[in-house]
Design a protein around this motif. Structure first.
Motif, PDB file in Angstrom:
ATOM      1  N   THR A  90     -12.944   8.677   1.048  1.00  0.00           N
ATOM      2  CA  THR A  90     -11.654   9.420  -0.128  1.00  0.00           C
ATOM      3  C   THR A  90     -10.813   8.230   1.334  1.00  0.00           C
ATOM      4  N   MET A  91     -11.933   7.020   2.655  1.00  0.00           N
ATOM      5  CA  MET A  91     -10.555   6.069   3.125  1.00  0.00           C
ATOM      6  C   MET A  91     -10.788   4.847   2.041  1.00  0.00           C
ATOM      7  N   ALA A  92     -11.963   4.446   1.188  1.00  0.00           N
ATOM      8  CA  ALA A  92     -11.338   3.451   0.439  1.00  0.00           C
ATOM      9  C   ALA A  92     -10.384   3.941  -0.076  1.00  0.00           C
ATOM     10  N   LEU A  93     -10.555   5.160  -1.108  1.00  0.00           N
ATOM     11  CA  LEU A  93      -9.238   5.093  -1.889  1.00  0.00           C
ATOM     12  C   LEU A  93      -8.067   5.491  -1.199  1.00  0.00           C
ATOM     13  N   ASN A  94      -8.049   5.934  -0.483  1.00  0.00           N
ATOM     14  CA  ASN A  94      -6.734   5.984   0.227  1.00  0.00           C
ATOM     15  C   ASN A  94      -6.421   4.554   0.888  1.00  0.00           C
ATOM     16  N   GLY A  95      -6.870   3.575   1.328  1.00  0.00           N
ATOM     17  CA  GLY A  95      -6.337   2.734   1.669  1.00  0.00           C
ATOM     18  C   GLY A  95      -6.273   1.606   0.458  1.00  0.00           C
ATOM     19  N   ALA A  96      -6.495   1.883  -0.790  1.00  0.00           N
ATOM     20  CA  ALA A  96      -5.653   1.330  -2.033  1.00  0.00           C
ATOM     21  C   ALA A  96      -4.477   1.801  -2.167  1.00  0.00           C
ATOM     22  N   LEU A  97      -4.370   3.146  -2.548  1.00  0.00           N
ATOM     23  CA  LEU A  97      -2.970   3.723  -2.368  1.00  0.00           C
ATOM     24  C   LEU A  97      -2.146   2.742  -1.400  1.00  0.00           C
ATOM     25  N   ALA A  98      -2.832   3.291   0.184  1.00  0.00           N
ATOM     26  CA  ALA A  98      -2.006   2.502   1.430  1.00  0.00           C
ATOM     27  C   ALA A  98      -1.462   1.109   1.070  1.00  0.00           C
ATOM     28  N   GLY A  99      -1.720  -0.094   0.837  1.00  0.00           N
ATOM     29  CA  GLY A  99      -1.786  -1.599   0.038  1.00  0.00           C
ATOM     30  C   GLY A  99      -0.719  -1.449  -1.323  1.00  0.00           C
ATOM     31  N   LEU A 100      -0.819  -0.482  -1.827  1.00  0.00           N
ATOM     32  CA  LEU A 100      -0.073  -0.741  -2.967  1.00  0.00           C
ATOM     33  C   LEU A 100       1.744  -0.236  -2.811  1.00  0.00           C
ATOM     34  N   VAL A 101       1.457   0.786  -1.556  1.00  0.00           N
ATOM     35  CA  VAL A 101       2.704   1.225  -1.025  1.00  0.00           C
ATOM     36  C   VAL A 101       3.461   0.388   0.181  1.00  0.00           C
ATOM     37  N   ALA A 102       1.986  -0.190   0.719  1.00  0.00           N
ATOM     38  CA  ALA A 102       3.461  -1.719   2.272  1.00  0.00           C
ATOM     39  C   ALA A 102       3.567  -2.383   0.966  1.00  0.00           C
ATOM     40  N   ILE A 103       3.209  -2.720  -0.149  1.00  0.00           N
ATOM     41  CA  ILE A 103       3.795  -4.225  -0.754  1.00  0.00           C
ATOM     42  C   ILE A 103       5.035  -3.600  -1.837  1.00  0.00           C
TER      43      ILE A 103
END
Length: 414
Positions: free
Chosen positions: A277-290
């Motif tokens: 779940t942290m990996a999935l949220n990490g993907a979305l976090a990277g997308l939000v950040a950029i």
């Protein structure tokens, strides 16, 4: 209009429409992600929320949201409210700054309406498993028709934030942080799920019912984000714009990859396990950040920006749990905390951005959306109630709110 101009017009309109369709597909991503991260007994209800909020967003933005955001304004602070119901959406072309016609007005409307639906989707996951369906949908009417368009005008409609030099290419603030601020206001009034926190403050994990579905939702969102960021370039019909779109696509992809790796590594160091779940949220976090600036960074810097977002989201989810702010899908952390990081990262690669303008944008959007949402949530709470009963929460919102189960034949309601 000569043949070359007609071809460019057709190409840019088509690109805008396809990008909008990709963003619309993100609605499916949010639905699958949230359905996977809630318990089985709440699945049908969360899916109902997602399909209904998308429809409400489309109708409200047609009736009034688009005119508030892009219509004739009173001044840089107050958008126009004069022509709302029945606004004319039949105009066919938009003029570029140099006077050239380059895409259909209706393609612009379509692209913008799927953005407001994205912002509302963020709220859905944060209030999952204990909010009344119709209270949520009533809030969606106000959020998509009024709250979102006002702050959208301040930046993308040429309002005072735009004049201050606030930079937000595709919406780390206007879309993602705004959605998170509305979600936070709702969560604070709603309270935590029953049994989430113990009497001594201990945090009790409540696992989602379907991690394969959550993973599918994340990949759908990852794909849709190419339309989200890539479409925000607005044009693709010349060499410079085509190169810019390619840069945006690469940076979007690399930031997501950086977010996955960083979140997974952080979870391993912090918890001793590779937390999906942290990996999935990490993907979305990277997308939000950029999303705040996917054009100007080099791909390596984009990867680093996404990776920092991946680290932040892990610690933010843990911190919110310690504060007893119950967010079943991590939406406030992914879209709010990392949205702020994305906005602050813009000056690292964009010389047109300054930290002062970025901080002004962050503060303005958060305060407006949070305060307005808190008022709306409070009125709904007093008028009709926003939380299901304890019995309904225990039984599951599928039965109480929708009268059916998502998995009736093989899943127990636990």
């Amino acid at each position: 209009m000569d043949r070359v101009v007609e071809l460019a017009y057709a190409l840019d309109t088509f690109y805008f429409l396809v990008s909008g369709a990709l963003v619309m597909w993100m609605a499916a991503g949010f639905a699958m992600l949230e359905a996977g991260l809630v318990r089985a007994k709440n699945t049908a209800e969360i899916l109902t929320k997602n399909v209904a909020l998308y429809a409400i967003a489309c109708v409200m933005y047609l009736l009034c949201g688009y005119q508030i955001m892009y219509g004739e304004a009173v001044n840089a602070f107050i958008p126009g409210f004069g022509s709302l119901i029945g606004a004319d959406h039949t105009a066919q072309s938009v003029l570029a700054s140099d006077g050239g016609i380059y895409y259909s007005t209706l393609s612009d409307f379509f692209f913008q309406v799927v953005f407001v639906a994205t912002a509302m989707s963020i709220v859905s996951g944060a209030v999952a498993e204990r909010m009344r369906l119709w209270a949520f949908l009533a809030f969606a009417v106000i959020m998509t028709g009024f709250i979102y368009p006002v702050q959208g005008y301040w930046k993308w409609g040429g309002g005072f934030l735009d004049q201050l030099g606030f930079q937000d290419f595709a919406g780390s603030g206007v879309v993602h942080m705004a959605g998170a601020a509305a979600a936070l206001a709702g969560v604070l009034l709603l309270g935590a799920r029953k049994g989430k926190y113990g009497p001594k403050g201990e945090v009790r994990a409540i696992p989602g019912a379907n991690l394969p579905l959550a993973t599918l939702g994340t990949f759908i969102l990852w794909l849709g984000w190419f339309g989200f960021n890539g479409g925000s370039e607005l044009k693709v019909s010349n060499v410079a714009e085509a190169n810019a779109v390619a840069q945006v696509f690469v940076n979007t992809n690399m930031a997501a990859a950086g977010g996955v790796i960083a979140a997974l590594a952080t979870a391993r160091l912090a918890f001793g396990k590779a937390d999906l779940t942290m990996a999935l949220n990490g993907a979305l976090a990277g997308l939000v950040a950029i999303t705040a600036e996917p054009l100007t960074p080099a791909p390596l810097l984009a990867t680093i920006i996404g990776a920092i977002g991946g680290v932040l989201v892990v610690f933010s989810i843990v911190a919110l749990d310690k504060l007893k702010i119950d967010d079943p899908v991590g939406a406030i952390s992914v879209h709010g905390v990392v949205g702020i990081w994305g906005l602050l990262a813009v000056p690292l690669s964009n010389d047109a951005a300054g930290f002062g303008g970025q901080l002004a944008g962050i503060a303005t959007i958060f305060v407006w959306v949070f305060a307005a949402s808190l008022i709306v949530w409070a009125v709904l709470k007093a008028a009709v109630g926003i939380r299901v009963s304890e019995d309904e929460e225990s039984e599951g919102t599928d039965i109480g709110e929708c009268g059916l189960e998502a998995y009736p034949e093989f899943t127990k309601l636990t």
